[in-house]
Design a protein around this motif. Sequence first.
Motif, PDB file in Angstrom:
ATOM      1  N   GLY A 484      38.895  64.042  59.229  1.00 27.58           N
ATOM      2  CA  GLY A 484      39.449  62.829  59.803  1.00 27.58           C
ATOM      3  C   GLY A 484      38.655  62.325  60.994  1.00 27.58           C
ATOM      4  N   THR A 485      38.867  61.056  61.318  1.00 27.52           N
ATOM      5  CA  THR A 485      38.259  60.457  62.502  1.00 27.52           C
ATOM      6  C   THR A 485      39.366  60.184  63.515  1.00 27.52           C
ATOM      7  N   LEU A 486      39.221  60.758  64.702  1.00 30.16           N
ATOM      8  CA  LEU A 486      40.235  60.668  65.750  1.00 30.16           C
ATOM      9  C   LEU A 486      39.649  59.924  66.940  1.00 30.16           C
ATOM     10  N   TYR A 487      40.403  58.916  67.421  1.00 28.42           N
ATOM     11  CA  TYR A 487      39.991  58.145  68.595  1.00 28.42           C
ATOM     12  C   TYR A 487      41.065  58.338  69.654  1.00 28.42           C
ATOM     13  N   ALA A 488      40.728  59.053  70.715  1.00 28.04           N
ATOM     14  CA  ALA A 488      41.685  59.319  71.795  1.00 28.04           C
ATOM     15  C   ALA A 488      41.168  58.721  73.091  1.00 28.04           C
ATOM     16  N   THR A 489      42.076  58.629  74.062  1.00 29.59           N
ATOM     17  CA  THR A 489      41.722  57.987  75.325  1.00 29.59           C
ATOM     18  C   THR A 489      42.034  58.888  76.503  1.00 29.59           C
ATOM     19  N   TYR A 490      41.693  58.365  77.670  1.00 31.31           N
ATOM     20  CA  TYR A 490      42.003  58.983  78.956  1.00 31.31           C
ATOM     21  C   TYR A 490      43.422  59.551  78.966  1.00 31.31           C
ATOM     22  N   MET A 491      43.599  60.604  79.785  1.00 31.32           N
ATOM     23  CA  MET A 491      44.872  61.324  79.956  1.00 31.32           C
ATOM     24  C   MET A 491      45.238  62.173  78.750  1.00 31.32           C
ATOM     25  N   LEU A 492      44.292  62.526  77.933  1.00 32.19           N
ATOM     26  CA  LEU A 492      44.562  63.344  76.759  1.00 32.19           C
ATOM     27  C   LEU A 492      44.846  64.794  77.144  1.00 32.19           C
ATOM     28  N   GLY A 493      45.920  65.346  76.588  1.00 29.75           N
ATOM     29  CA  GLY A 493      46.178  66.780  76.642  1.00 29.75           C
ATOM     30  C   GLY A 493      46.230  67.382  78.024  1.00 29.75           C
ATOM     31  N   MET A 494      46.991  66.781  78.931  1.00 28.89           N
ATOM     32  CA  MET A 494      47.072  67.294  80.299  1.00 28.89           C
ATOM     33  C   MET A 494      48.217  68.281  80.507  1.00 28.89           C
ATOM     34  N   VAL A 495      49.337  68.061  79.783  1.00 31.26           N
ATOM     35  CA  VAL A 495      50.497  68.947  79.974  1.00 31.26           C
ATOM     36  C   VAL A 495      51.008  69.433  78.628  1.00 31.26           C
ATOM     37  N   ALA A 570      31.355  57.384  79.382  1.00 31.84           N
ATOM     38  CA  ALA A 570      32.595  56.597  79.327  1.00 31.84           C
ATOM     39  C   ALA A 570      33.163  56.556  77.913  1.00 31.84           C
ATOM     40  N   LEU A 571      32.309  56.689  76.906  1.00 28.07           N
ATOM     41  CA  LEU A 571      32.741  56.810  75.509  1.00 28.07           C
ATOM     42  C   LEU A 571      31.833  57.827  74.845  1.00 28.07           C
ATOM     43  N   THR A 572      32.445  58.775  74.150  1.00 24.63           N
ATOM     44  CA  THR A 572      31.669  59.829  73.484  1.00 24.63           C
ATOM     45  C   THR A 572      32.102  59.956  72.033  1.00 24.63           C
ATOM     46  N   CYS A 573      31.250  60.593  71.243  1.00 25.66           N
ATOM     47  CA  CYS A 573      31.577  60.912  69.853  1.00 25.66           C
ATOM     48  C   CYS A 573      31.092  62.322  69.563  1.00 25.66           C
ATOM     49  N   ASN A 574      31.971  63.132  69.009  1.00 25.07           N
ATOM     50  CA  ASN A 574      31.612  64.520  68.722  1.00 25.07           C
ATOM     51  C   ASN A 574      31.899  64.842  67.267  1.00 25.07           C
ATOM     52  N   GLU A 575      30.929  65.439  66.594  1.00 24.57           N
ATOM     53  CA  GLU A 575      31.156  65.915  65.234  1.00 24.57           C
ATOM     54  C   GLU A 575      31.792  67.292  65.310  1.00 24.57           C
ATOM     55  N   TYR A 576      32.914  67.439  64.617  1.00 24.20           N
ATOM     56  CA  TYR A 576      33.658  68.695  64.650  1.00 24.20           C
ATOM     57  C   TYR A 576      34.125  68.987  63.230  1.00 24.20           C
ATOM     58  N   GLY A 577      33.648  70.092  62.649  1.00 22.17           N
ATOM     59  CA  GLY A 577      33.949  70.378  61.264  1.00 22.17           C
ATOM     60  C   GLY A 577      33.422  69.257  60.386  1.00 22.17           C
ATOM     61  N   LYS A 578      34.288  68.693  59.560  1.00 20.47           N
ATOM     62  CA  LYS A 578      33.898  67.620  58.656  1.00 20.47           C
ATOM     63  C   LYS A 578      34.162  66.231  59.240  1.00 20.47           C
ATOM     64  N   GLY A 579      34.745  66.180  60.451  1.00 21.89           N
ATOM     65  CA  GLY A 579      35.142  64.890  60.995  1.00 21.89           C
ATOM     66  C   GLY A 579      34.488  64.549  62.312  1.00 21.89           C
ATOM     67  N   LYS A 580      35.005  63.487  62.944  1.00 26.37           N
ATOM     68  CA  LYS A 580      34.469  63.023  64.222  1.00 26.37           C
ATOM     69  C   LYS A 580      35.614  62.752  65.196  1.00 26.37           C
ATOM     70  N   ALA A 581      35.346  62.988  66.461  1.00 24.55           N
ATOM     71  CA  ALA A 581      36.330  62.729  67.510  1.00 24.55           C
ATOM     72  C   ALA A 581      35.695  61.868  68.589  1.00 24.55           C
ATOM     73  N   TYR A 582      36.273  60.680  68.815  1.00 25.43           N
ATOM     74  CA  TYR A 582      35.809  59.764  69.851  1.00 25.43           C
ATOM     75  C   TYR A 582      36.720  59.877  71.069  1.00 25.43           C
ATOM     76  N   TYR A 583      36.107  59.733  72.251  1.00 28.65           N
ATOM     77  CA  TYR A 583      36.909  59.804  73.473  1.00 28.65           C
ATOM     78  C   TYR A 583      36.536  58.651  74.399  1.00 28.65           C
ATOM     79  N   GLN A 584      37.532  57.795  74.668  1.00 34.15           N
ATOM     80  CA  GLN A 584      37.350  56.695  75.617  1.00 34.15           C
ATOM     81  C   GLN A 584      37.946  57.127  76.944  1.00 34.15           C
ATOM     82  N   ALA A 585      37.115  57.236  77.982  1.00 31.32           N
ATOM     83  CA  ALA A 585      37.512  57.860  79.239  1.00 31.32           C
ATOM     84  C   ALA A 585      38.105  56.896  80.258  1.00 31.32           C
ATOM     85  N   PHE A 586      38.248  55.635  79.904  1.00 28.65           N
ATOM     86  CA  PHE A 586      38.694  54.631  80.883  1.00 28.65           C
ATOM     87  C   PHE A 586      39.583  53.606  80.200  1.00 28.65           C
TER      88      PHE A 586
END
Length: 679
Positions: A484-495, A570-586
Amino acid sequence: MQRKYVNEKFPHLLHGGDYNPEQWMDVKDVIWEADMRLMQEANCNEMTVGIFSWAVLEPKEGEYDFSFLDEIIEKIYKNGGRVILATPSGGKPRWMANKYPEVLRVRNDGRREHFDDRHNHCFTSPVYREKITQMNKRLSLRYGKHPAVAAWHISNEYGGTCYCPLCQNAFREFLRKKYDNDIEKLNKAYWATFWSHRFNNFEEIEAPADLTDSRLHGLNLDWRRFTTAQTIDFMKTEIAAVRSGSDIPVTHNFVAWQYDLNHWKIAEHLDFVSWDSYPDWHVKEQTQVASETAFLHDLYRSMKQRPYLLMESAPGCANWKSVNMLKRPDMDTLQSLQTIAHGGDSVQYFQWRKSRGSLEKFHGAVVDHAGTNQTRIFKAISETGRRLKIIDEVAGTLVDSKVALMYDWENMWALNDCLGFKSGKKYNETCRAYYKTFWENAVSVDFVNAHSDLSAYDLVVAPMLYMADKDTVERLSDYVNNGGTLYATYMLGMVDGTDLCHLGGFPADRLKDVFGIWNEETDSLPDDYFGEVSYNGKKYAAKDFCELIHSSGAAVLATYAKDFYSGMPALTCNEYGKGKAYYQAFRDCGDFQKEALQNIVSQLHIEGAIPAPRGGFLYGVTAHKRTDGETEYLFAENYSEREVKGISLGVRYTDMETGVTSDTAELPPYGIRIFKRKV
């Protein structure tokens, strides 16, 4: 893809609304007869009755009178219509409040309410549960097999909290069960040593309120979880009673602003979902209103992945807003058919006939105080009904989405409780902004929560997913690992699930590997201060939140271009397993995420309902599809005040109203056209 009907015995789109004939019993020979005639003229085939009828159905304790329901249900049925029959728990009779004060809610300052308003009963009260069970069983045995009754409408717009001793004790029992009767386990989960707020036993716990402990965020979360659980338990009592003599499907009408209840959890116990929609057309910017309304349509559809009902909407205007602006010509019909475009199988109104007195006497209605078929609104409703008859074959069809947006009530509660970074986290606004990008490009969106199965989607967008427990972390990680392709943003997974900060850095646990980044700190910006981000040779504004993240393997797609963290990712993309994970930091102003998400949608070959023209869709134009796997139904919509010509449909469709086949469409101002084709 099998069709799913609200009621298999009546496989049609419903058109009707809340009907209160008990308000007109003294003139029923005139009013009721006129109503039957006007319902046919308005092309209505359904009425919802009994919502606030308890005082008429049981005028004195133990004395029941169902004569008005007997007569009106039979009249509607003989008139060719169907009935959605409500349980009357939303409005208790005055005699009950006077004799049994325990049924009245206690406010968070400890004061018990008097008889007032509606929706102010205690969900825990054994007396109230007994009384509504007695009523619902009688309704079920009397009408549960009547051919007119298409569904049970369980109560009305559940919501609110009660702080009475019964609820306080029930809350303690809820916590005992959750924490295995171990007070130290609860203290640890709440980090209760903070400010010496430790509990010695469960009897010391009080619900968080203005005058009690509201600084333990885990306690606040659990109180809202309890409120949801207690509402569900009350609802299950109601459902069990109507099931005693009936197998008719059950629903409940949600309102989006009920903050303290997790609608995902409640929906699990319903056969299908309903909701009440009251947009601010013409008061706010039109596409904002249209996309926000579409957001809610798709949210409630997604809760059961099947057609839902629009249980209430205002003909013309409401009466309870600060400004009750009339809908402009054609907007009533456009708003109504928007429901069908997003997977709904009904258009229903509050109210059928305007009340003559009391609070809602100036609320919009199909039949005005004039009582004729000559009003502008009546004619608009009749036109909507005419068009619904033409497209009736759409009923039961489904929506197929490749994109999901994560919207989670518990995450919202935790995020709004968070004292840090900046006040006003704007979770709802942020989720709606991401949704609007897809809406403007005619890309269908489902909604999921933090514990949903994600496997059906090519792209999942998770804005501000601040709270991520172990299950959520694993679901997100597995989704990407499996392609899968996951697009997440700032404040991910803090608590975590009790609002304790994750140790070892943010985002939580495996998510650092999934995204290939770690978040060191967050810069919170004043409202009048904007950062800057460089992406694909362009500069974009950043506002509110800028996280200082480090890549630990992720490709850096965009960088900050201002302040001491200039040059950081500020924006990243990481290949993980068969998918990709994008992170928007702002947080951006909308233009950045549109560019980024459109690029991802293009890479994933996710198509909109109609082709996107070069330069993007015209202002206010969008489209949506429904299908049963054999026939595809296309809804082309125009939320602007101007006519739009030459809209490409991509392939040839047949207009369901004119019968003309074409691969282009023209839309009048506030217009909608419905097409179909075999697939």
